[in-house]
Write an enzyme that holds these catalytic residues in place. Structure first.
Site, PDB file in Angstrom:
ATOM      1  N   ARG A  81       0.378 -24.727  18.743  1.00  0.00           N
ATOM      2  CA  ARG A  81       0.685 -23.534  17.963  1.00  0.00           C
ATOM      3  C   ARG A  81      -0.543 -22.633  17.879  1.00  0.00           C
ATOM      4  NH1 ARG A  81       5.340 -24.896  18.875  1.00  0.00           N
ATOM      5  NH2 ARG A  81       6.639 -26.020  17.388  1.00  0.00           N
ATOM      6  N   GLU A  82      -0.304 -21.324  17.971  1.00  0.00           N
ATOM      7  CA  GLU A  82      -1.334 -20.312  17.718  1.00  0.00           C
ATOM      8  C   GLU A  82      -0.915 -19.606  16.428  1.00  0.00           C
ATOM      9  OE1 GLU A  82      -2.497 -19.127  22.281  1.00  0.00           O
ATOM     10  OE2 GLU A  82      -0.914 -18.003  21.274  1.00  0.00           O
ATOM     11  N   ARG A 101      -2.313   3.945  14.828  1.00  0.00           N
ATOM     12  CA  ARG A 101      -2.325   2.477  14.836  1.00  0.00           C
ATOM     13  C   ARG A 101      -2.782   2.017  16.212  1.00  0.00           C
ATOM     14  NH1 ARG A 101      -2.869   0.852   9.865  1.00  0.00           N
ATOM     15  NH2 ARG A 101      -1.080   1.237   8.524  1.00  0.00           N
ATOM     16  N   ALA A 132       0.735   1.610   2.372  1.00  0.00           N
ATOM     17  CA  ALA A 132       0.626   0.151   2.459  1.00  0.00           C
ATOM     18  C   ALA A 132      -0.840  -0.226   2.596  1.00  0.00           C
ATOM     19  CB  ALA A 132       1.423  -0.371   3.646  1.00  0.00           C
ATOM     20  N   GLU A 149      -3.328   1.270  -3.526  1.00  0.00           N
ATOM     21  CA  GLU A 149      -2.991   1.828  -2.213  1.00  0.00           C
ATOM     22  C   GLU A 149      -2.161   3.102  -2.335  1.00  0.00           C
ATOM     23  OE1 GLU A 149      -4.092   1.077   0.759  1.00  0.00           O
ATOM     24  OE2 GLU A 149      -5.168  -0.734   0.182  1.00  0.00           O
ATOM     25  N   GLU A 165      -3.693   6.548  -0.775  1.00  0.00           N
ATOM     26  CA  GLU A 165      -3.073   7.124   0.413  1.00  0.00           C
ATOM     27  C   GLU A 165      -2.238   8.375   0.139  1.00  0.00           C
ATOM     28  OE1 GLU A 165      -1.151   4.176   2.854  1.00  0.00           O
ATOM     29  OE2 GLU A 165      -3.022   3.073   3.131  1.00  0.00           O
ATOM     30  N   SER A 204       6.005 -11.687  10.378  1.00  0.00           N
ATOM     31  CA  SER A 204       6.297 -12.273  11.688  1.00  0.00           C
ATOM     32  C   SER A 204       5.987 -13.767  11.645  1.00  0.00           C
ATOM     33  CB  SER A 204       5.483 -11.573  12.777  1.00  0.00           C
ATOM     34  OG  SER A 204       5.985 -11.914  14.050  1.00  0.00           O
ATOM     35  N   GLU A 259     -13.148   4.800   4.749  1.00  0.00           N
ATOM     36  CA  GLU A 259     -13.880   5.717   5.622  1.00  0.00           C
ATOM     37  C   GLU A 259     -13.309   5.785   7.029  1.00  0.00           C
ATOM     38  OE1 GLU A 259     -17.999   4.683   5.625  1.00  0.00           O
ATOM     39  OE2 GLU A 259     -18.308   5.308   3.557  1.00  0.00           O
ATOM     40  N   GLU A 296     -10.094   5.518   7.827  1.00  0.00           N
ATOM     41  CA  GLU A 296      -8.680   5.888   7.812  1.00  0.00           C
ATOM     42  C   GLU A 296      -8.536   7.404   7.793  1.00  0.00           C
ATOM     43  OE1 GLU A 296      -5.996   2.583   5.529  1.00  0.00           O
ATOM     44  OE2 GLU A 296      -7.112   3.967   4.246  1.00  0.00           O
TER      45      GLU A 296
END
Length: 175
Positions: free
Chosen positions: A36-37, A63, A75, A91, A95, A112, A137, A139
């Site tokens: 597994r990873e 992104r 987010a 947040e 934002e 996930s 800084e 973003e």
């Protein structure tokens, strides 16, 4: 059949600012071994908020993993010294430049689970008032306001394709 895997070995490959990558050898329920990873992540928050005209507040930012700008709800990553609710309030203001009087918790969901332990806490912010826009800084964020009709059109056209954004919007309509 029991749905468990016993960890036989762990190997930390990378420890970064945000994630840790490890591999594991596991023992399956049938006695076989598997590899597994796993990406370890502190978790995050995602906030659905509406302005005084009932428009959804979204942010557009580049992104790097996707090599394009994404349109998302505000987010951020969980900071260990803050609760998820405190993170969400921080947040949202950083934002969007808005503070909220209250937050409705929509739940925590795995982003996930096939390779990561990240859980994202979803909120619906209410009673907004002007605050101070800030941010990190590194973003660069544009504030976008969409009506419900524009939001749904963005979903249909593939303009909005961030899953936490889709989940928070959907849950806010169901709960």
């Amino acid at each position: 059949m029991e749905f468990m895997e016993d960890t036989l070995t762990k190997n930390k490959l990378y420890q970064g600012k945000i994630i840790t990558l490890e591999t594991q050898e596991v023992l399956l329920a049938d006695g076989k071994q598997a590899f597994r990873e796993i990406v370890r992540h502190p978790g995050g928050v995602c906030i659905l908020a509406r302005d005084e005209k009932d428009r959804i507040l979204l942010v557009r930012q580049f992104r790097k993993p996707m090599e394009e700008a994404y349109l998302e709800l505000p987010a951020g990553k969980l900071e260990t010294h803050l609760t998820p609710e405190e993170n969400a309030k921080k947040e949202l203001e950083e934002e969007t430049g808005y503070r909220c009087g209250s937050l409705v918790y929509l739940g925590a969901y795995a982003s996930s689970p096939g390779y990561s332990d990240e859980m994202i806490h979803l909120y619906h912010a209410q009673d907004l008032t002007p605050g101070v826009k800030g941010g990190d800084e590194d973003e660069f964020i544009d504030l976008i306001r969409l009506s419900d009709e524009e939001f749904v059109k963005g979903l249909r056209l593939g303009v909005i394709k961030d899953l936490k954004t889709v989940a928070a919007y959907t849950l806010s309509k169901l709960l």
